[in-house]
Scaffold this motif. Structure first.
Motif, PDB file in Angstrom:
ATOM      1  N   GLU A 106      37.407  31.713  35.378  1.00 53.89           N
ATOM      2  CA  GLU A 106      37.193  31.028  33.897  1.00 53.89           C
ATOM      3  C   GLU A 106      36.763  32.176  33.007  1.00 53.89           C
ATOM      4  O   GLU A 106      35.641  32.763  33.436  1.00 53.89           O
ATOM      5  CB  GLU A 106      36.460  30.122  33.474  1.00 53.89           C
ATOM      6  CG  GLU A 106      37.249  28.823  34.264  1.00 53.89           C
ATOM      7  CD  GLU A 106      38.545  28.486  33.997  1.00 53.89           C
ATOM      8  OE1 GLU A 106      38.953  28.578  32.584  1.00 53.89           O
ATOM      9  OE2 GLU A 106      39.308  27.637  34.631  1.00 53.89           O
TER      10      GLU A 106
ATOM     11  N   ARG B 212      46.736  32.319  31.292  1.00 52.86           N
ATOM     12  CA  ARG B 212      46.194  32.734  32.744  1.00 52.86           C
ATOM     13  C   ARG B 212      46.824  34.118  33.231  1.00 52.86           C
ATOM     14  O   ARG B 212      48.092  34.439  32.814  1.00 52.86           O
ATOM     15  CB  ARG B 212      46.763  31.744  33.785  1.00 52.86           C
ATOM     16  CG  ARG B 212      46.929  32.235  34.936  1.00 52.86           C
ATOM     17  CD  ARG B 212      47.154  31.122  36.241  1.00 52.86           C
ATOM     18  NE  ARG B 212      45.963  30.328  36.513  1.00 52.86           N
ATOM     19  CZ  ARG B 212      45.748  29.331  37.190  1.00 52.86           C
ATOM     20  NH1 ARG B 212      46.992  29.106  38.099  1.00 52.86           N
ATOM     21  NH2 ARG B 212      44.695  28.468  37.127  1.00 52.86           N
TER      22      ARG B 212
ATOM     23  N   GLU C  46      33.945  32.161  26.821  1.00 54.05           N
ATOM     24  CA  GLU C  46      34.564  31.564  25.556  1.00 54.05           C
ATOM     25  C   GLU C  46      34.216  32.815  24.312  1.00 54.05           C
ATOM     26  O   GLU C  46      35.208  32.794  23.540  1.00 54.05           O
ATOM     27  CB  GLU C  46      33.966  30.171  25.294  1.00 54.05           C
ATOM     28  CG  GLU C  46      34.592  28.926  26.335  1.00 54.05           C
ATOM     29  CD  GLU C  46      36.053  28.788  25.998  1.00 54.05           C
ATOM     30  OE1 GLU C  46      36.661  29.114  25.032  1.00 54.05           O
ATOM     31  OE2 GLU C  46      36.777  28.460  26.855  1.00 54.05           O
TER      32      GLU C  46
ATOM     33  N   ASN D  23      42.623  33.170  29.562  1.00 54.02           N
ATOM     34  CA  ASN D  23      41.531  32.098  29.643  1.00 54.02           C
ATOM     35  C   ASN D  23      41.044  31.814  31.033  1.00 54.02           C
ATOM     36  O   ASN D  23      40.032  31.483  31.168  1.00 54.02           O
ATOM     37  CB  ASN D  23      42.176  30.732  29.099  1.00 54.02           C
ATOM     38  CG  ASN D  23      43.389  30.365  29.877  1.00 54.02           C
ATOM     39  OD1 ASN D  23      43.745  30.767  31.075  1.00 54.02           O
ATOM     40  ND2 ASN D  23      44.133  29.643  29.108  1.00 54.02           N
ATOM     41  N   ASN D  24      42.037  32.437  32.109  1.00 50.98           N
ATOM     42  CA  ASN D  24      41.294  32.418  33.599  1.00 50.98           C
ATOM     43  C   ASN D  24      42.142  33.519  34.146  1.00 50.98           C
ATOM     44  O   ASN D  24      43.470  33.846  33.662  1.00 50.98           O
ATOM     45  CB  ASN D  24      41.355  31.045  34.227  1.00 50.98           C
ATOM     46  CG  ASN D  24      43.081  30.440  34.169  1.00 50.98           C
ATOM     47  OD1 ASN D  24      43.523  30.800  35.078  1.00 50.98           O
ATOM     48  ND2 ASN D  24      43.035  29.487  33.578  1.00 50.98           N
TER      49      ASN D  24
END
Length: 228
Positions: free
Chosen positions: A117, A144, A120, A94-95
């Motif tokens: 980031e 992460r 999505e 997600n990051n």
């Protein structure tokens, strides 16, 4: 027509992809091999960047400048950090962030970000691909991913990384790819399958599971290409 760049650091991380996608051309730029092909209605450029963040960053910029990719997927293996992450599990970023650059430096120097980031839509495609390939032998996680210029094989270092970054896994390229993608406004995601636990037994586990984990990550990327 979508044009998707796929980056792996080592040969085993892209071999399955090269075998499954129709490759019609090969270019060599700055020492990197780029394999141009297609799947469904999407143009795909597969490349092996080599280990480390500088190699990964250089290769990513070439994908953007010379091949005009619309999005970037980084595939490969990683060391598991979070207690829920097991060997051969898949982690979807997600990051991403650098664990070997001071947080203050990242925030106070260009591009003034302490992490980058993931996109999505690419995350959603990865989740769908994981669900369609899922079995009782492995799970997928969203979290992460951290990167640095060393193979982590020390339980004390692992403990410190968990304390400082709350990551799911660690490797050597993803944050550089995310960094370059961010400053070029290119969507990206990092997909990693776990080859070891980044602890004192990491080298033994890595040797046993490198190919299995690399192929697992590549399978998820192939699933994503069908969904995107």
């Amino acid at each position: 027509m979508k044009k998707i760049g796929i980056i792996g650091a080592m040969a085993p991380e892209i071999e399955l992809l090269k075998n499954k996608i129709d490759i019609n051309r090969e270019d060599n730029i700055a020492g990197f091999d780029f394999f141009l092909g297609s799947i469904d209605d999407k143009d795909v450029i597969i490349t092996r960047c080599g280990e480390g963040k500088v190699n990964a960053a250089s290769c990513t910029q070439i994908l953007i400048d010379r091949f005009g990719v619309d999005s970037i997927i980084n595939t490969g293996i990683a060391g598991g950090l979070h207690e829920s992450v097991k060997i051969c599990d898949v982690v979807i970023s997600n990051n991403v962030t650098h664990h070997d650059v001071r947080k203050a430096q990242m925030k106070n120097c260009f591009p003034y970000r302490d992490c980058f980031e993931s996109d999505e839509k690419l995350i959603e495609a990865a989740i769908k691909a994981c669900k369609s390939h899922h079995s009782e032998n492995w799970n997928y996680h969203i979290g992460r991913i951290i990167s640095g210029e060393s193979f982590i094989q020390d339980s004390k270092i692992k403990k410190n990384l968990l304390r400082d970054y709350s990551p799911h896994c660690v490797e050597m390229e993803g944050s550089a790819i995310g960094h370059v993608a961010y400053i070029n406004n290119i969507p990206f995601v990092v997909i990693r399958s776990i080859s070891d636990n980044a602890d004192d037994e990491a080298t033994i586990s890595y040797n046993d599971f490198e190919t299995i984990a690399a192929n697992k990550s590549a399978e998820i990327v192939l699933g994503m290409l069908q969904i995107l």
